[in-house]
Design a protein around this motif. Structure first.
Motif, PDB file in Angstrom:
ATOM      1  N   PHE A   1       0.799  -1.125  -0.006  1.00 32.43           N
ATOM      2  CA  PHE A   1      -0.126   0.027  -0.038  1.00 32.43           C
ATOM      3  C   PHE A   1       0.818   1.329  -0.038  1.00 32.43           C
ATOM      4  N   GLY A   2       0.530   2.304  -0.684  1.00 28.55           N
ATOM      5  CA  GLY A   2       1.218   3.577  -0.832  1.00 28.55           C
ATOM      6  C   GLY A   2       1.111   4.270   0.342  1.00 28.55           C
ATOM      7  N   PRO A   3       1.690   5.510   0.702  1.00 30.21           N
ATOM      8  CA  PRO A   3       1.545   6.285   1.869  1.00 30.21           C
ATOM      9  C   PRO A   3       0.151   6.698   2.347  1.00 30.21           C
TER      10      PRO A   3
ATOM     11  N   ASN B   1       5.556   3.115   9.041  1.00 35.25           N
ATOM     12  CA  ASN B   1       6.238   4.215   9.674  1.00 35.25           C
ATOM     13  C   ASN B   1       7.666   3.671  10.133  1.00 35.25           C
ATOM     14  N   THR B   2       8.717   4.570  10.071  1.00 38.57           N
ATOM     15  CA  THR B   2      10.016   4.072  10.566  1.00 38.57           C
ATOM     16  C   THR B   2      10.526   5.281  11.286  1.00 38.57           C
TER      17      THR B   2
ATOM     18  N   LYS C   1       5.933  -1.932   5.164  1.00 38.58           N
ATOM     19  CA  LYS C   1       4.905  -1.340   4.403  1.00 38.58           C
ATOM     20  C   LYS C   1       3.984  -2.458   3.664  1.00 38.58           C
ATOM     21  N   GLU C   2       4.400  -3.584   3.628  1.00 47.04           N
ATOM     22  CA  GLU C   2       3.718  -4.723   2.986  1.00 47.04           C
ATOM     23  C   GLU C   2       2.755  -5.624   4.004  1.00 47.04           C
ATOM     24  N   LEU C   3       1.496  -5.351   3.805  1.00 46.66           N
ATOM     25  CA  LEU C   3       0.701  -6.177   4.517  1.00 46.66           C
ATOM     26  C   LEU C   3       0.412  -7.736   4.093  1.00 46.66           C
TER      27      LEU C   3
END
Length: 256
Positions: A28-30, A36-37, A45-47
């Motif tokens: 998914f994009g922002p 979060n980092t 970022k990958e679900l």
């Protein structure tokens, strides 16, 4: 407005091509999931999920160093609710894209919990036999091997007293397992019962050990292992709610 057959087929092809599959990792994009980092932590970022059109809920997960096992209640069989599970390797790759039905029998299955001794897994849950609701709910279990493959062809009956038993929790001492649950005898206060389950699937006290029974109802237990003893906590439903706990252990191994 008329749509030509060729255009309709093109649209249909697009729908099929872009429909997420069970095994697909979704990125998914922002605007959806930022990942979060900071210097202290990172959120991937990958679900990782299955895109089943049926409801999946009441999930539990454990990791033995090589494989994650995720269990949940699934409604794809519209007549009853069953437990499904899936495996995820340590690199985050989903092994069982559509999930695996644990037991397709005459029992409803709910409230899964899972623990590992570092090798095998013990999955526990509560079940009601269809057509026999007066019996109430019972606690059952099943073992999965190091690779997350089901070891028991039949459900392990952990406690089948003629009463309502629910909210089971499980932990391991690194070899065997301890299971505790909320026991609701008809006409009596709700108490906390438990038993030990060996790595070979033997139940030390099939009727359960009465861990706590007080003047008020005790509910929603949980437990952990501290290296030598299990510590069990629960909620006491007196005039004001309170949290209580005690230690629980075996003087000897129940089984090998």
């Amino acid at each position: 407005m008329k749509i030509s057959v060729q255009l309709y087929m093109s649209l249909l092809l697009l729908i099929v091509l872009f429909q997420p599959s069970y095994s697909q990792k979704q990125h998914f994009g922002p605007e959806d999931h930022s990942g979060n980092t900071s210097s202290d932590f990172q959120v991937d970022k990958e679900l990782i999920y299955n895109s089943s059109p049926f409801s999946s809920y009441d999930q539990a997960v454990a990791f033995n160093g090589d494989v994650y096992v995720i269990a949940w209640v699934d409604t794809r069989n519209l007549k009853d609710f069953k437990l499904y599970y899936a495996r995820l390797d340590k690199f985050g790759n989903l092994i069982d894209s559509a999930g695996i039905c644990l037991y397709n029998n005459g029992y409803s299955q709910s409230s899964p919990q899972i623990a590992t001794n570092g090798d095998i897994f013990l999955l526990v849950w509560e079940s009601i036999l269809y057509g026999n609701d007066q019996r109430g709910s019972d606690i059952f279990g099943a073992r999965l091997d190091h690779n997350g493959v089901l070891m028991d062809s039949e459900m392990i009956p952990i406690s089948r007293e003629y009463e309502y038993e629910k909210n089971a929790r499980v932990a391991s001492d690194g070899e065997n397992f301890c299971v505790v649950w909320q026991s609701d005898p008809l006409g009596s206060p709700i108490g906390i019962n438990g038993t030990f389950v060996s790595k070979s699937g033997d139940v030390s006290h099939p009727d359960g050990i009465q861990i706590f029974l007080g003047p008020h109802s005790a509910s929603t237990p949980d437990l952990c292992f501290d290296g030598s003893r299990y510590f069990i906590v629960w909620c006491d439903g007196g005039y004001t709610l309170g949290v209580y706990g005690l230690f629980f252990w075996q003087h000897r191994r129940c089984c090998s």
